[in-house]
Design an enzyme around this catalytic site. Structure first.
Site, PDB file in Angstrom:
ATOM      1  N   GLU A  22       0.854  -1.329   0.149  1.00 35.83           N
ATOM      2  CA  GLU A  22      -0.055   0.002   0.003  1.00 35.83           C
ATOM      3  C   GLU A  22       0.796   1.232  -0.033  1.00 35.83           C
ATOM      4  OE1 GLU A  22      -3.014  -0.403  -0.678  1.00 35.83           O
ATOM      5  OE2 GLU A  22      -3.662  -2.160   0.166  1.00 35.83           O
ATOM      6  N   ASN A  67       1.337   3.961  -2.927  1.00 30.99           N
ATOM      7  CA  ASN A  67       1.233   5.546  -3.007  1.00 30.99           C
ATOM      8  C   ASN A  67       2.069   6.229  -3.409  1.00 30.99           C
ATOM      9  OD1 ASN A  67      -1.297   4.903  -1.840  1.00 30.99           O
ATOM     10  ND2 ASN A  67      -0.901   5.434   0.494  1.00 30.99           N
ATOM     11  N   ARG A  93      -8.802   3.872  -8.129  1.00 32.67           N
ATOM     12  CA  ARG A  93      -8.247   3.662  -6.754  1.00 32.67           C
ATOM     13  C   ARG A  93      -9.174   3.384  -5.532  1.00 32.67           C
ATOM     14  NH1 ARG A  93      -4.258   2.724  -8.983  1.00 32.67           N
ATOM     15  NH2 ARG A  93      -3.736   1.972  -6.869  1.00 32.67           N
TER      16      ARG A  93
END
Lengths: 150, 109
Positions: free
Chosen positions: A48, A52, A107
């Protein structure tokens, strides 16, 4: 807390490096003899944070991502994912479930929520134009008497 | 990541194996959508039981395919019996949106 071991990785923000980053962190954490669930949760959180940096921090360009791992006494793992990208204007807002600046790109807006759920502690510091540092801690359940101390 | 696609009496079964992250989501998005919108398909079953890894980008991918199916008035359901992926799906609140079964047989009935 005393640091027993540490590592540092530097990778370009290419999507194919997501898998490398999470596998490298999993290999580092393996010395604590974590359960499969614990490893998978750490891998997910790393994925994650790295995603990002790739998608949001550097957007259409390639920049550097630094991943630091530390093992403290008492089986506590700290993972930092650092980028030098565009930064987050409002960290509190970005951490809200379903918040995304890119709804058109599928997203889910759940990255920080997943990191929070799968790790024990999450700190996000960011400066616009400078970059972002995501620091996560997780305590691994002690399964054997030796190992981390050696 | 790899996948198998089978069409059986109007039902498209997509079985995904391996790792579903942002990299693979980008790679497979269009290929999945082209199968989903095919006129012979009435219902879509995505089997994620054999995924060894998935993150929230994978969840976004599944929601995206659900939206494609919905736009073409097709039902899309998931099959998953992995505790870890179930935890991820419930963290992301996907169960409110997409029906989930533990076996292919249940999903087909």
């Amino acid at each position: 807390m005393k640091v027993l071991n540490y590592m540092e990785l530097k990778i370009p923000s290419k999507a194919q490096n997501e898998a490398f980053a999470r596998v490298a962190v999993a290999a580092f954490v393996a010395q604590l003899d974590p359960t499969l669930d614990e490893v998978t949760e750490i891998k997910t959180a790393v994925s994650e944070a790295v995603t990002n940096s790739i998608i949001h921090a550097y957007e259409d360009k390639i920049g550097e991502i630094i991943i630091k791992g530390k093992i403290y006494e008492n089986y506590v793992v700290e993972i930092e994912v650092i980028d030098f990208g565009k930064g987050i204007e409002d960290v509190e807002l970005a951490r809200q479930p379903l918040f995304t600046t890119k709804p058109d790109q599928e997203r889910s807006g759940m990255g920080f929520t997943v990191m929070e759920t799968f790790m024990d502690k999450l700190d996000v510091t960011s400066e616009v134009g400078k970059g972002t540092c995501v620091k996560m801690l997780k305590a691994i359940k002690k399964r054997k008497s030796e190992g981390a101390e050696n | 990541m790899d996948f198998e696609a089978i069409i059986m009496e109007g039902i498209l079964i997509l079985k995904i194996k391996g790792e579903l992250d942002q990299y693979n989501a980008d790679k497979y998005r269009l290929r999945f959508d082209m199968k989903i919108v095919s006129p012979e398909v009435q219902k879509v079953v995505i089997d994620i039981s054999e995924l060894s890894f998935m993150d929230s980008s994978g969840v976004g991918f599944l929601v995206g395919r659900f939206r494609t199916a919905k736009a073409f008035a097709k039902e899309l359901v998931l099959v998953c019996n992995s505790n870890y992926i179930n935890k991820l799906l419930s963290t992301c609140g996907i169960e409110k949106l997409i029906k989930k079964y533990t076996t292919i047989e249940e999903a087909l009935s």
